[in-house]
Design a protein around this motif. Structure first.
Motif, mmCIF file in Angstrom:
data_model
loop_
_atom_site.group_PDB
_atom_site.id
_atom_site.type_symbol
_atom_site.label_atom_id
_atom_site.label_comp_id
_atom_site.label_asym_id
_atom_site.label_seq_id
_atom_site.Cartn_x
_atom_site.Cartn_y
_atom_site.Cartn_z
ATOM 1 N N LEU A 23 0.828 -1.212 0.000
ATOM 2 C CA LEU A 23 0.000 0.000 0.000
ATOM 3 C C LEU A 23 0.858 1.256 0.000
ATOM 4 N N ALA A 24 1.919 1.273 0.791
ATOM 5 C CA ALA A 24 2.812 2.439 0.826
ATOM 6 C C ALA A 24 3.469 2.642 -0.539
ATOM 7 N N HIS A 25 3.878 1.557 -1.177
ATOM 8 C CA HIS A 25 4.507 1.639 -2.501
ATOM 9 C C HIS A 25 3.531 2.205 -3.541
ATOM 10 N N VAL A 26 2.303 1.714 -3.521
ATOM 11 C CA VAL A 26 1.295 2.187 -4.475
ATOM 12 C C VAL A 26 1.024 3.677 -4.269
ATOM 13 N N LEU A 27 0.821 4.093 -3.037
ATOM 14 C CA LEU A 27 0.521 5.502 -2.770
ATOM 15 C C LEU A 27 1.681 6.406 -3.175
ATOM 16 N N ARG A 28 2.914 5.981 -2.912
ATOM 17 C CA ARG A 28 4.080 6.772 -3.302
ATOM 18 C C ARG A 28 4.208 6.815 -4.822
ATOM 19 N N SER A 29 4.023 5.676 -5.466
ATOM 20 C CA SER A 29 4.171 5.602 -6.921
ATOM 21 C C SER A 29 3.157 6.476 -7.647
ATOM 22 N N ARG A 30 1.963 6.574 -7.110
ATOM 23 C CA ARG A 30 0.920 7.398 -7.744
ATOM 24 C C ARG A 30 1.318 8.861 -7.852
ATOM 25 N N MET A 31 2.254 9.290 -7.019
ATOM 26 C CA MET A 31 2.687 10.688 -7.024
ATOM 27 C C MET A 31 3.796 10.955 -8.045
#
Length: 99
Positions: A23-31
């Motif tokens: 989840l942390a990876h996905v949220l960071r990647s979206r930025m």
């Protein structure tokens, strides 16, 4: 457009950690520049299998994503927390109309 699909299979003892890191990876990647979408979900038939679907504007954006230190750290973490090596496939695609 570049489409990335992949999955990891967590071990039962690492399930919570894999979910938190995913989840942390996905949220960071979206930025990141060029990220059109980045998602993770669990396989309904195999709950320890986390499935990633990503869309990137172009190959340069995806390559930049792979160079981000946090992305490399995430990949190394998944390799150590999962039953087998993470699986990833990269596709070049174009949007078509089906009307």
């Amino acid at each position: 457009m570049i489409i990335v699909t992949g999955h990891v299979i967590a071990r039962k003892d690492t399930e919570d950690t894999v979910e938190r890191l995913a989840l942390a990876h996905v949220l960071r990647s979206r930025m990141e520049a060029g990220c059109v979408s980045h998602e993770v979900s669990r396989d309904a038939q195999q709950p320890l299998r986390f499935v990633f679907i990503e869309r990137w504007s172009d190959l340069a954006a995806l390559q930049a994503h792979f160079r981000v230190e946090a992305s490399r750290d995430f990949a190394h973490s998944m390799a150590s927390l999962c039953e087998e090596a993470p699986q990833i496939d990269v596709y070049e695609a174009e949007v078509i109309s089906i009307r």
